[in-house]
Design a protein around this motif. Sequence first.
Motif, mmCIF file in Angstrom:
data_model
loop_
_atom_site.group_PDB
_atom_site.id
_atom_site.type_symbol
_atom_site.label_atom_id
_atom_site.label_comp_id
_atom_site.label_asym_id
_atom_site.label_seq_id
_atom_site.Cartn_x
_atom_site.Cartn_y
_atom_site.Cartn_z
ATOM 1 N N ASN A 79 0.911 -1.221 0.039
ATOM 2 C CA ASN A 79 -0.009 0.064 -0.108
ATOM 3 C C ASN A 79 1.124 1.459 0.045
ATOM 4 N N LEU A 80 1.967 1.236 0.477
ATOM 5 C CA LEU A 80 3.113 2.273 0.246
ATOM 6 C C LEU A 80 3.705 2.395 -1.011
ATOM 7 N N ASP A 81 3.365 1.606 -2.214
ATOM 8 C CA ASP A 81 4.010 1.765 -3.412
ATOM 9 C C ASP A 81 5.650 1.513 -3.463
ATOM 10 N N GLY A 82 6.066 0.451 -2.849
ATOM 11 C CA GLY A 82 7.635 0.495 -2.938
ATOM 12 C C GLY A 82 8.056 0.424 -1.424
ATOM 13 N N ALA A 83 7.484 0.227 -0.368
ATOM 14 C CA ALA A 83 7.804 -0.023 1.088
ATOM 15 C C ALA A 83 8.859 -1.293 1.225
ATOM 16 N N TRP A 84 8.391 -2.470 0.372
ATOM 17 C CA TRP A 84 9.099 -3.709 0.278
ATOM 18 C C TRP A 84 10.137 -3.607 -0.638
ATOM 19 N N PRO A 85 11.328 -3.922 -0.333
ATOM 20 C CA PRO A 85 12.549 -4.178 -1.246
ATOM 21 C C PRO A 85 12.117 -5.155 -2.372
ATOM 22 N N ASP A 86 11.462 -6.046 -1.997
ATOM 23 C CA ASP A 86 10.954 -7.186 -2.957
ATOM 24 C C ASP A 86 9.544 -7.756 -2.675
ATOM 25 N N VAL A 87 9.062 -8.394 -3.550
ATOM 26 C CA VAL A 87 7.669 -9.068 -3.049
ATOM 27 C C VAL A 87 7.832 -10.723 -3.415
ATOM 28 N N SER A 88 6.956 -11.508 -3.239
ATOM 29 C CA SER A 88 7.016 -12.969 -3.039
ATOM 30 C C SER A 88 5.925 -13.450 -3.692
ATOM 31 N N VAL A 89 6.109 -14.636 -4.460
ATOM 32 C CA VAL A 89 4.954 -15.591 -4.856
ATOM 33 C C VAL A 89 5.342 -16.957 -4.300
ATOM 34 N N ASP A 127 10.803 -1.191 -13.088
ATOM 35 C CA ASP A 127 10.839 0.197 -13.049
ATOM 36 C C ASP A 127 10.350 0.790 -11.518
ATOM 37 N N GLY A 128 10.791 -0.013 -10.546
ATOM 38 C CA GLY A 128 10.328 0.528 -9.323
ATOM 39 C C GLY A 128 9.241 -0.051 -8.605
ATOM 40 N N GLY A 129 9.150 -0.098 -7.195
ATOM 41 C CA GLY A 129 8.204 -0.756 -6.235
ATOM 42 C C GLY A 129 6.656 -0.157 -6.664
ATOM 43 N N ARG A 130 5.703 -1.236 -6.312
ATOM 44 C CA ARG A 130 4.390 -0.528 -6.847
ATOM 45 C C ARG A 130 3.539 -1.701 -6.180
ATOM 46 N N ASN A 131 2.156 -1.049 -5.887
ATOM 47 C CA ASN A 131 1.305 -1.925 -5.221
ATOM 48 C C ASN A 131 0.554 -2.786 -6.180
ATOM 49 N N LYS A 146 18.020 -16.256 -6.613
ATOM 50 C CA LYS A 146 18.132 -14.663 -7.013
ATOM 51 C C LYS A 146 16.813 -14.108 -7.062
ATOM 52 N N THR A 147 16.851 -12.614 -7.210
ATOM 53 C CA THR A 147 15.556 -11.876 -7.260
ATOM 54 C C THR A 147 15.042 -11.990 -8.689
ATOM 55 N N ASN A 148 13.858 -12.267 -9.165
ATOM 56 C CA ASN A 148 13.336 -12.259 -10.482
ATOM 57 C C ASN A 148 12.862 -10.803 -10.820
ATOM 58 N N ILE A 149 13.036 -10.446 -11.913
ATOM 59 C CA ILE A 149 12.664 -9.160 -12.325
ATOM 60 C C ILE A 149 11.542 -9.078 -13.056
ATOM 61 N N LEU A 150 10.634 -8.273 -12.803
ATOM 62 C CA LEU A 150 9.253 -8.218 -13.274
ATOM 63 C C LEU A 150 9.380 -7.294 -14.222
ATOM 64 N N ARG A 151 8.841 -7.141 -15.694
ATOM 65 C CA ARG A 151 9.009 -6.436 -16.693
ATOM 66 C C ARG A 151 7.518 -5.994 -17.156
ATOM 67 N N LYS A 152 7.488 -4.902 -17.402
ATOM 68 C CA LYS A 152 6.131 -4.265 -18.103
ATOM 69 C C LYS A 152 5.817 -4.880 -19.451
ATOM 70 N N VAL A 153 4.744 -5.452 -19.617
ATOM 71 C CA VAL A 153 4.489 -5.798 -20.927
ATOM 72 C C VAL A 153 2.996 -5.422 -21.585
#
Length: 337
Positions: free
Chosen positions: A118-128, A153-157, A192-199
């Motif tokens: 909810n803070l759009d970038g408070a967490w350094p990473d997210v998990s699934v 492109d930066g953290g987000r909700n 490693k941390t996987n990168i999510l890219r806008k498509v």
Amino acid sequence: MGDVVFRASGAVVAAACLLLAVPAQAMADDGEDQVFTFKDPRITESSGLAVSPTHDGVYYTHNDSSAAPTFYAVDGKGRTKATFRVRGAQARDWEAMAATKDPATGRGVLWFADIGDNLDGAWPDVSVYRVMEPQTLKDATLPATRYRFRYADGGRNAEGIMVNPRTGRLYVVSKEFSGSVYAAPKKLRTDKTNILRKVASAPLMATDAAYAPDGSSYVIRTYFSATLYRPSGETIAKVSMPELKQAESIAYTADGKALLTGTEGSRSPVYRVPLPAGATPTPSTSAKTSIPATPAAADTGQARAAEGGFTAKNILIWLAAAATALGTITFIARRTR
């Protein structure tokens, strides 16, 4: 303080959208049908919803934030058949889930998305978390594989995930005024941390997403309605949703002919909404007919999502929410001088 006020205002705007979106949902399809209500008193914030890929008539759900890493299997009358705890998992803000079938073994696979921010970038990473679907529906603790993600492109909700059953690729859908569909790498890594890219782009304030069982389409749910897309990102149709307290979840039925949608709250209902005639495209035998996993898709996706993601009513609601947020920001600013 200014940054804090700005972030707080984002939550206020989201809340305003929630309150103002309810009337927009009132025009639901005549064919909508309440399937069941969750009977379990522990299910108070049903945020994710999925149909079991191997157990007939079984549905899965989990609670939202501030809950244990637990999910529930319920039957067609909303009665809990089994409760499962995910071993070693965190539950900062579980917002969505998906269910697929392992093509090699035929076993069901469940995906749980700890992606709320909810803070759009408070967490350094997210998990699934990837969990093999239990073969026996009785209470148990299940192991999970954890995949960490970071947005290019930066953290987000975000509140939506979906997995293409043809390709196995996972997608995250952000919840923003200008939302996006993000593709995970084809091969996920645990080391490693996987990168999510806008498509592609997503509609205003997306609250969930799901792929059709045959991979022929996907749907994105918002507070206002739901929009169907072809795997390429092209809009198929917009679907009216039933009036709900807080539109949270969406999934396809096992036969792919209808949508299931749910909400938060104690004894919350789940509705079945038929797909409009001709909404489901003819399945293709090619696994390549999926959202392109490259940033270039974002340009064409922007126009496609805009085609089915906004109406005059949505824009009016957005303006009203913005006005409410502006008034709140002004009030906070005066109080914090």
